[in-house]
Design an enzyme around this catalytic site. Structure first.
Site, PDB file in Angstrom:
ATOM      1  N   CYS A 147       0.833   0.750  -2.210  1.00 58.09           N
ATOM      2  CA  CYS A 147      -0.274   0.261  -3.040  1.00 58.09           C
ATOM      3  C   CYS A 147      -1.373   1.307  -3.066  1.00 58.09           C
ATOM      4  O   CYS A 147      -1.655   1.946  -2.060  1.00 58.09           O
ATOM      5  CB  CYS A 147      -0.820  -1.047  -2.469  1.00 58.09           C
ATOM      6  N   CYS A 176      -7.072  -1.375   0.443  1.00 59.36           N
ATOM      7  CA  CYS A 176      -7.963  -2.278   1.179  1.00 59.36           C
ATOM      8  C   CYS A 176      -7.860  -1.935   2.678  1.00 59.36           C
ATOM      9  O   CYS A 176      -6.755  -1.765   3.192  1.00 59.36           O
ATOM     10  CB  CYS A 176      -7.576  -3.730   0.943  1.00 59.36           C
ATOM     11  N   CYS A 189      -5.613  -4.033   5.113  1.00 58.73           N
ATOM     12  CA  CYS A 189      -4.247  -4.375   4.685  1.00 58.73           C
ATOM     13  C   CYS A 189      -3.238  -3.340   5.168  1.00 58.73           C
ATOM     14  O   CYS A 189      -3.406  -2.140   4.945  1.00 58.73           O
ATOM     15  CB  CYS A 189      -4.224  -4.469   3.163  1.00 58.73           C
TER      16      CYS A 189
END
Ligand code: SF4
Length: 355
Positions: free
Chosen positions: A112, A116, A119
């Site tokens: 991803c 974040c 995460c």
């Protein structure tokens, strides 16, 4: 010539392929049902097709499932699969059972790009987007595993819901996600009700409304903070799409249909975003934008190498109580599959040494 993969093709694309083979249009409907209603993977078993058509299909097409590289079952019956696609790239998928139903959490990207800070997936760089077929076929693997394709003896549906909350930001792979969600919810095939599908985004504001209009699924937003200062600290994407922009998109989405509630995911991190003052600021924010919201309060699941700590349970309770007193549903999500690192934000398909 390389054979074409059928899983991931839309209804009209399947029709096109069938017509190209010189077959009548109604055959495409039958093929769609074999693929997505029955979950058949063997052309030879498509018994309402002539031998000739079955052979033509096998010569030209493939029906592929991702390979199950590993499968783990948690003490609480949460199941996690590590799946591998044709090019060797891998994602994780999780099934979270409730008493008489359950949600399959599917991935949309390998890694991803949002990054974040809390995460585990976000610590794995983006490798590539998944195709529509790769997104759909994850759920098909879950149905294979639980034997949930229709049969005269099989009426129970444990895999009742889909949450697009696995690895990746769905709105960074918008076209494939829209296509996949429309296949998963098509009434002649897999037929998961649109109301039982929730797509979760980190807040790619300009793409929210368009995607929901094109799919009719429900929206969850990873909010995790009551103001831009805290949110940017834990979600750098907030610098690009600040809270105001995300909430305006939510308002626009709700203006279309008053019955749509939005779920805001809120991960409670000790000393970062979990004070009563933070809860009150959050309430003021929702009231300012007139958003019909419910919250999913998520106790943080630490993972190796992460710098955050979970909020103590009395702070979690006080936070939830404040939201509920203000009229918002704010259940505290019970962490599932913690023993197999299947809980929220823990998914990861590469070993740390491979990055
Ligand atoms: S929480 Fe979602 S958007 Fe954020 S890094 Fe993890 S996978 Fe990406």
């Amino acid at each position: 010539m390389e054979k074409k993969e059928l899983i991931g093709l839309s209804k009209s694309e399947i029709e096109e392929e069938i017509l190209k083979l010189g077959e009548k249009k109604f055959r495409s409907k039958q093929l769609w049902q074999w693929l997505y209603f029955r979950g058949e993977t063997d052309f030879a078993k498509m018994t309402n097709f002539s031998k000739e058509l079955r052979e033509k299909l096998a010569e030209n097409f493939t029906i592929t499932r991702p390979k199950i590289v590993a499968e783990q079952l948690s003490k609480d019956k949460t199941r996690k699969w590590l799946l591998e696609f044709k090019d060797g790239e891998r994602v994780e998928m999780v099934y979270i059972p409730e008493e008489d139903r359950g949600a399959v959490c599917i991935s949309t990207q390998v890694g991803c790009a949002v990054g974040c800070k809390f995460c585990h997936t976000g610590s794995q760089k983006l490798t590539r987007n998944l195709t529509a077929g790769e997104i759909v076929s994850q759920f098909m693997v879950a149905r294979d595993t639980y034997g949930e394709w229709p049969s005269p003896t099989n009426e129970v549906r444990y895999l009742s819901n889909i949450v697009v909350m696995g690895m990746g930001e769905p709105l960074h792979n918008q076209d494939n996600v829209i296509k996949a969600l429309n296949i998963l919810t098509d009434g002649d095939g897999i037929a998961i009700s649109r109301r039982r599908v929730t797509m979760s985004t980190s807040g790619i504001a300009p793409k929210i409304v368009e995607t929901l209009k094109a799919t009719g699924v429900r929206l969850a937003v990873s909010l995790h903070a009551p103001n831009n200062e805290i949110r940017s600290q834990i979600m750098p994407i907030n610098n690009r799409y600040p809270i105001e922009e995300v909430l305006k998109a939510c308002q626009e989405y709700q203006a279309e249909d008053g019955s749509r509630y939005i779920t805001f995911e809120y991960l409670l991190l000790d000393g970062i975003n979990d004070s009563l003052e933070n809860a009150n600021e959050l309430i003021r924010l929702m009231k300012k934008y007139h958003i019909r919201a419910s919250f999913n309060l998520i106790p943080f699941n630490p993972w190796p190498g992460c710098c955050f700590k979970p909020s103590p349970s009395q702070k979690v309770k006080a936070f939830a109580d404040a939201l509920e007193k203000a009229g918002f549903a704010a259940p505290v999500r019970v962490a599932r599959g913690q023993d197999i690192l299947a809980a929220c934000g823990q998914l990861k398909s590469k070993k740390d040494s491979e990055q």
